[in-house]
Motif scaffolding. Structure first.
Motif, mmCIF file in Angstrom:
data_model
loop_
_atom_site.group_PDB
_atom_site.id
_atom_site.type_symbol
_atom_site.label_atom_id
_atom_site.label_comp_id
_atom_site.label_asym_id
_atom_site.label_seq_id
_atom_site.Cartn_x
_atom_site.Cartn_y
_atom_site.Cartn_z
ATOM 1 N N ALA A 33 0.735 -1.379 0.026
ATOM 2 C CA ALA A 33 0.258 -0.013 -0.031
ATOM 3 C C ALA A 33 0.923 1.232 -0.014
ATOM 4 N N THR A 34 2.072 1.102 0.636
ATOM 5 C CA THR A 34 2.882 2.550 0.482
ATOM 6 C C THR A 34 3.545 2.666 -0.855
ATOM 7 N N GLN A 35 3.631 1.540 -1.885
ATOM 8 C CA GLN A 35 4.066 1.877 -3.026
ATOM 9 C C GLN A 35 3.199 2.866 -3.887
ATOM 10 N N ALA A 36 3.837 3.740 -4.675
ATOM 11 C CA ALA A 36 3.136 4.558 -5.732
ATOM 12 C C ALA A 36 2.243 3.641 -6.450
ATOM 13 N N SER A 37 1.369 4.103 -7.192
ATOM 14 C CA SER A 37 0.717 3.306 -7.960
ATOM 15 C C SER A 37 1.318 3.215 -9.458
ATOM 16 N N ARG A 38 1.525 2.032 -9.627
ATOM 17 C CA ARG A 38 2.115 1.868 -10.970
ATOM 18 C C ARG A 38 1.396 1.044 -11.984
ATOM 19 N N HIS A 39 1.714 1.514 -13.421
ATOM 20 C CA HIS A 39 0.945 1.016 -14.559
ATOM 21 C C HIS A 39 2.066 0.198 -15.626
ATOM 22 N N ARG A 40 1.522 -0.805 -16.000
ATOM 23 C CA ARG A 40 2.343 -1.479 -17.178
ATOM 24 C C ARG A 40 1.558 -1.285 -18.344
ATOM 25 N N LEU A 41 2.348 -0.815 -19.386
ATOM 26 C CA LEU A 41 1.927 -0.610 -20.693
ATOM 27 C C LEU A 41 2.520 -1.353 -21.582
ATOM 28 N N SER A 42 1.780 -1.937 -22.689
ATOM 29 C CA SER A 42 2.553 -2.879 -23.774
ATOM 30 C C SER A 42 1.656 -2.341 -25.020
ATOM 31 N N LEU A 43 2.510 -1.674 -25.819
ATOM 32 C CA LEU A 43 1.982 -1.028 -27.060
ATOM 33 C C LEU A 43 2.300 -1.532 -28.341
ATOM 34 N N GLY A 44 1.884 -1.114 -29.353
ATOM 35 C CA GLY A 44 2.375 -1.527 -30.590
ATOM 36 C C GLY A 44 3.478 -0.848 -31.287
ATOM 37 N N SER A 45 3.995 0.028 -30.647
ATOM 38 C CA SER A 45 5.311 0.533 -30.996
ATOM 39 C C SER A 45 6.171 1.096 -29.797
ATOM 40 N N ASP A 46 7.172 1.463 -29.968
ATOM 41 C CA ASP A 46 8.213 1.831 -29.069
ATOM 42 C C ASP A 46 7.577 2.926 -27.935
ATOM 43 N N THR A 47 7.904 2.452 -26.911
ATOM 44 C CA THR A 47 7.377 3.368 -25.808
ATOM 45 C C THR A 47 8.422 4.558 -25.256
ATOM 46 N N GLY A 48 9.379 4.688 -25.791
ATOM 47 C CA GLY A 48 10.293 5.732 -25.473
ATOM 48 C C GLY A 48 9.856 7.168 -25.100
ATOM 49 N N TRP A 49 8.695 7.354 -25.730
ATOM 50 C CA TRP A 49 8.157 8.730 -25.846
ATOM 51 C C TRP A 49 7.447 9.209 -24.754
ATOM 52 N N LEU A 50 7.270 8.185 -23.812
ATOM 53 C CA LEU A 50 6.749 8.278 -22.286
ATOM 54 C C LEU A 50 7.739 9.010 -21.362
ATOM 55 N N ARG A 51 8.965 9.024 -21.557
ATOM 56 C CA ARG A 51 10.042 9.729 -21.108
ATOM 57 C C ARG A 51 9.846 11.179 -20.917
#
Length: 293
Positions: free
Chosen positions: A218-236
């Motif tokens: 519960a103390t950990q920040a909410s995390r999400h996992r993403l799996s996309l059809g293209s490179d995810t580098g833009w999230l940075r």
């Protein structure tokens, strides 16, 4: 409940335990984890009275531990202490008698435990004729013979095959279900999620965490996992996003808010197919690695 209060210990002026305090609740499996040299074995030896603390105390249900209390503990040390040239059943019966069992009672109890580990057919074998993993099973059996009120186990899963790990886990759960405080150390982090109810993390002789598994998650920040059809580098470069890990089409991130999550999801969908966008439940192994950073 087993409790340690402000325990410190040094060797030759080198501090090994630095004012540590934590609890081992009754009816729970408490994992005690940390790197080699973190102080786990020293702590267990102090609990068992094999070492004295420089300061602090250890209590059981609020009462200081004494020579009359500790014989009811079950202890498996880091250094195994059975006799390699003696038959397994002979030394288990002997150890059971030292704990006050009758010869017949010790034999019956030993055979029951050996059967749970699949070793009843090796009861008359000399210990040295067994594999290292099976010797480990016998060592654990010795710690459980007298139906202990508290269990202190230093690396009980070391060297065990998956079948023996399952048997050991089942036995420890049985003891916890009876209200017994169970403290065990392990370097096998994959066991944490499936086994422990309570986690104590030690590093460099200091306690970094002492909480239930649910509280730690519960103390950990909410995390999400993403799996996309293209490179995810833009999230940075996305505002409101903290990237934890990126690998090609997959990413693990924290969002500052739910609105940030929804905005990123919309952006991802505009860029192409989204195979996964889900809350990621961190494992206790993940949490351990995060805490010791």
């Amino acid at each position: 409940m087993l409790e340690l209060y402000h325990v410190s210990r040094s060797f030759a002026q080198n501090p090994v335990l630095n004012d540590i305090s934590f609890t081992v609740p009754g009816g729970a499996l408490t994992g005690f984890v940390g790197a080699n040299g973190a102080g786990k074995t020293t702590t267990m030896r102090i609990i068992m009275g094999l070492l004295s603390a420089d300061s602090g105390s250890v209590t059981l249900n609020g009462q200081p531990l004494t020579g009359a209390t500790r014989p009811n503990f079950g202890y498996m040390p880091e250094e195994r202490g059975l006799y390699p040239k003696q038959p397994v059943i002979d030394q288990l019966v002997y150890l059971g008698q030292l704990h006050g069992l009758s010869r017949s009672g010790a034999r019956k109890r030993a055979m029951e435990l050996l059967a749970r580990f699949g070793l009843d057919d090796r009861a008359k074998s000399k210990l040295e004729s067994l594999s290292l993993g099976n010797q480990q099973r016998v060592q654990v059996t010795a710690a459980l013979l007298h139906e202990p009120d508290v269990l202190i186990l230093d690396e009980p899963f070391s060297g065990l095959d998956p079948i023996a790990v399952d048997a050991m886990s089942s036995i420890l759960r049985d003891y916890a279900a009876r209200g017994v405080p169970v403290l065990f150390s392990s370097h096998q982090l994959d066991l944490l999620d499936v086994l422990v109810d309570h986690l104590v993390i030690i590093q460099d002789g200091r306690i970094l965490a002492d909480s239930s598994a649910d509280e730690l998650r519960a103390t950990q920040a909410s995390r999400h996992r993403l799996s996309l059809g293209s490179d995810t580098g833009w999230l940075r470069s996305e505002p409101g996003v903290t990237v934890i890990d990126i690998s090609g089409h997959e990413a693990l991130v924290n969002f500052d808010s739910e609105s940030d999550a929804q905005r990123v999801l919309a952006t991802a969908m505009s860029r192409g197919p989204v195979a996964e966008f889900a809350v990621h439940r961190p494992s206790l192994a993940d949490i351990y690695r995060e805490i010791i950073k």
